[in-house]
Design a protein around this motif. Structure first.
Motif, short mmCIF file in Angstrom:
data_model
loop_
_atom_site.label_atom_id
_atom_site.label_comp_id
_atom_site.label_asym_id
_atom_site.label_seq_id
_atom_site.Cartn_x
_atom_site.Cartn_y
_atom_site.Cartn_z
N GLN A 173 0.82 -1.21 0.00
CA GLN A 173 0.00 0.00 0.00
C GLN A 173 0.86 1.27 0.00
OE1 GLN A 173 -2.07 -0.97 3.68
NE2 GLN A 173 -3.98 -1.29 2.56
N VAL A 174 1.82 1.33 0.91
CA VAL A 174 2.63 2.54 1.08
C VAL A 174 4.10 2.15 1.23
CG1 VAL A 174 3.02 4.61 2.45
CG2 VAL A 174 0.71 3.68 2.26
N GLY A 175 4.95 2.85 0.50
CA GLY A 175 6.39 2.65 0.60
C GLY A 175 7.11 3.98 0.56
N VAL A 176 8.39 3.92 0.24
CA VAL A 176 9.20 5.14 0.18
C VAL A 176 9.91 5.23 -1.16
CG1 VAL A 176 9.55 5.19 2.67
CG2 VAL A 176 11.22 4.02 1.23
N VAL A 177 10.25 6.46 -1.52
CA VAL A 177 11.06 6.72 -2.70
C VAL A 177 12.37 7.33 -2.23
CG1 VAL A 177 11.25 8.06 -4.83
CG2 VAL A 177 9.05 7.05 -4.18
N VAL A 178 13.48 6.72 -2.64
CA VAL A 178 14.81 7.18 -2.24
C VAL A 178 15.40 8.02 -3.37
CG1 VAL A 178 17.13 6.49 -1.53
CG2 VAL A 178 15.14 5.14 -0.80
N ASP A 179 15.55 9.31 -3.10
CA ASP A 179 16.15 10.24 -4.06
C ASP A 179 17.48 10.71 -3.48
OD1 ASP A 179 16.91 12.67 -5.40
OD2 ASP A 179 14.88 12.87 -6.16
N VAL A 180 18.57 10.41 -4.18
CA VAL A 180 19.90 10.68 -3.61
C VAL A 180 20.09 12.16 -3.29
CG1 VAL A 180 20.94 8.69 -4.75
CG2 VAL A 180 21.05 10.93 -5.88
N PHE A 181 19.50 13.04 -4.07
CA PHE A 181 19.65 14.47 -3.84
C PHE A 181 19.10 14.87 -2.48
CE2 PHE A 181 18.11 18.88 -4.10
CZ PHE A 181 19.25 19.53 -4.56
N HIS A 182 18.05 14.21 -2.06
CA HIS A 182 17.37 14.58 -0.82
C HIS A 182 17.92 13.88 0.42
CE1 HIS A 182 14.49 16.99 -2.91
NE2 HIS A 182 14.00 15.98 -3.60
N VAL A 183 18.57 12.73 0.25
CA VAL A 183 18.94 11.93 1.44
C VAL A 183 20.43 11.74 1.65
CG1 VAL A 183 16.73 10.67 1.30
CG2 VAL A 183 18.79 9.69 0.23
N TRP A 184 21.26 12.15 0.72
CA TRP A 184 22.69 11.82 0.77
C TRP A 184 23.38 12.30 2.04
CZ3 TRP A 184 26.74 15.33 1.07
CH2 TRP A 184 26.40 16.69 0.90
N TRP A 185 22.89 13.38 2.62
CA TRP A 185 23.52 14.04 3.76
C TRP A 185 23.26 13.34 5.08
CZ3 TRP A 185 20.04 15.12 7.56
CH2 TRP A 185 18.68 15.01 7.18
N ASP A 186 22.29 12.43 5.11
CA ASP A 186 21.75 11.89 6.36
C ASP A 186 22.73 10.91 7.00
OD1 ASP A 186 20.24 10.70 8.37
OD2 ASP A 186 18.47 10.40 7.11
N PRO A 187 23.19 11.17 8.24
CA PRO A 187 24.14 10.25 8.89
C PRO A 187 23.56 8.87 9.17
CG PRO A 187 23.43 11.95 10.43
CD PRO A 187 22.93 12.36 9.08
N ASP A 188 22.23 8.75 9.13
CA ASP A 188 21.59 7.46 9.38
C ASP A 188 21.08 6.82 8.08
OD1 ASP A 188 20.91 5.52 11.33
OD2 ASP A 188 18.81 6.14 11.27
N LEU A 189 21.56 7.32 6.95
CA LEU A 189 20.99 6.92 5.66
C LEU A 189 21.01 5.41 5.44
CD1 LEU A 189 19.86 7.45 2.86
CD2 LEU A 189 22.19 7.89 2.07
N TYR A 190 22.13 4.79 5.64
CA TYR A 190 22.24 3.37 5.27
C TYR A 190 21.43 2.48 6.20
CZ TYR A 190 25.45 5.17 1.89
OH TYR A 190 25.98 5.88 0.84
N ASN A 191 21.33 2.87 7.45
CA ASN A 191 20.44 2.14 8.36
C ASN A 191 18.99 2.26 7.91
OD1 ASN A 191 22.45 1.28 10.16
ND2 ASN A 191 22.34 3.18 11.34
N GLN A 192 18.62 3.45 7.45
CA GLN A 192 17.24 3.67 7.02
C GLN A 192 16.93 2.98 5.70
OE1 GLN A 192 14.85 4.86 8.84
NE2 GLN A 192 16.25 5.32 10.54
N ILE A 193 17.92 2.89 4.81
CA ILE A 193 17.71 2.13 3.58
C ILE A 193 17.47 0.66 3.91
CG2 ILE A 193 18.84 1.28 1.49
CD1 ILE A 193 20.13 4.03 1.18
N GLU A 194 18.26 0.13 4.83
CA GLU A 194 18.07 -1.26 5.25
C GLU A 194 16.70 -1.44 5.91
OE1 GLU A 194 20.31 -4.70 7.96
OE2 GLU A 194 21.07 -2.64 7.90
N ARG A 195 16.30 -0.47 6.71
CA ARG A 195 14.99 -0.51 7.36
C ARG A 195 13.86 -0.55 6.33
NH1 ARG A 195 12.80 4.41 11.30
NH2 ARG A 195 10.65 3.66 11.57
#
Length: 274
Positions: A173-195
């Motif tokens: 029903q609902v997911g996420v879209v990962v756009d590198v321009f918007h998320v690259w800076w995030d120190p928790d990025l890779y944990n959140q991608i795995e999540r």
């Protein structure tokens, strides 16, 4: 295992990258350049109508990776929020008619200096839209935007925040879209991608280069900035996403460049940097 380089068969032109092209010109350009996917923006569909847009896509043989956009849920009055919800329902219908099962949500800003309430309105809007979207077989992709867009485009500003919203629902029903321009800076990025494993509905690429003088048209061609695009792409693949990769670049210099030249450069940089 993630492949070292993505295949061009996964390449999708996000239509905003060639903003001055009509839908027909963008489709013809993709066919000519052997780009197999395209993502449409609703303002381009409005120029010629839904039925003509569908015919152009169908006749071309291109695959549609997503429709942009739904969202923009927050508004000061209940009447305005209802109008937004009605428009989102139209967007769902358009996505289904055109043949994509992903509607990208740019969730909306804080209209009255109350970012906390705006985030509630986003959650309420998604909650109301989910049953309607599900009835059409359309998934809602929450796209977190960089925090600099909170004032005018989205109060959803991190992948963690988007994951938390999406996890209230079934992954179909609902997911996420990962756009590198918007998320690259995030120190928790890779944990959140795995999540987000099993819930990633789209992956967008461009690059971040400074100085930024126009927030909307701030993106650059892959390889012209600082983003670890390949590392992020590999993480997204390891989280189970192997779908189309949209090149989404709002940039005035690119818009002023002949579209065929832009598509040629996209293919070159896609292989080199994505």
């Amino acid at each position: 295992m993630a492949t070292e380089k993505p295949l061009l068969e996964n390449l999708s032109l996000n239509q905003i990258t060639t903003e001055y092209w009509s839908l027909k010109e963008a489709v013809d350009g993709c066919v000519k350049a052997d780009i197999p996917w395209i993502s449409l923006w609703r303002h381009k569909i409005d120029e010629i109508g839904l039925s003509e847009s569908k015919k152009i896509i169908t006749d071309s043989g291109l695959k549609l990776s997503s429709l942009c956009r739904g969202g923009m849920f927050p508004a000061v009055t209940a009447e305005q929020r209802q109008k937004s919800l009605d428009d989102n329902r139209r967007a769902v219908e358009e996505a289904a008619e055109l043949g994509t099962d992903v509607l990208v949500l740019v969730c909306g800003s804080a209209p009255d200096r109350d970012i906390h309430t705006s985030r509630k309105w986003v959650e309420e809007g998604i909650e109301q839209l989910v049953p309607f979207a599900e009835s059409y077989g359309v998934k809602l992709g929450i796209e977190p935007l960089h925090p600099m867009y909170a004032a005018d485009r989205s109060v959803v500003v991190s992948l963690g925040q988007a994951n938390k919203m999406a996890e209230k629902y079934n992954a179909n029903q609902v997911g996420v879209v990962v756009d590198v321009f918007h998320v690259w800076w995030d120190p928790d990025l890779y944990n959140q991608i795995e999540r987000a494993k099993g819930r990633i509905l789209g992956f967008h690429v461009s690059d971040w280069s400074v100085p930024i003088t126009d927030t909307f048209k701030a993106r650059h061609m892959m390889g012209d900035g600082v983003i670890e695009i390949r590392r992020i792409r590999q993480a997204v693949e390891q989280a189970g996403y192997h779908g189309p990769i949209e090149v989404e670049i709002m940039n005035q210099a690119l818009w002023d460049t002949p579209g065929d030249e832009v598509l040629s450069l996209i293919k070159e940089r896609f292989v080199e940097h994505v």
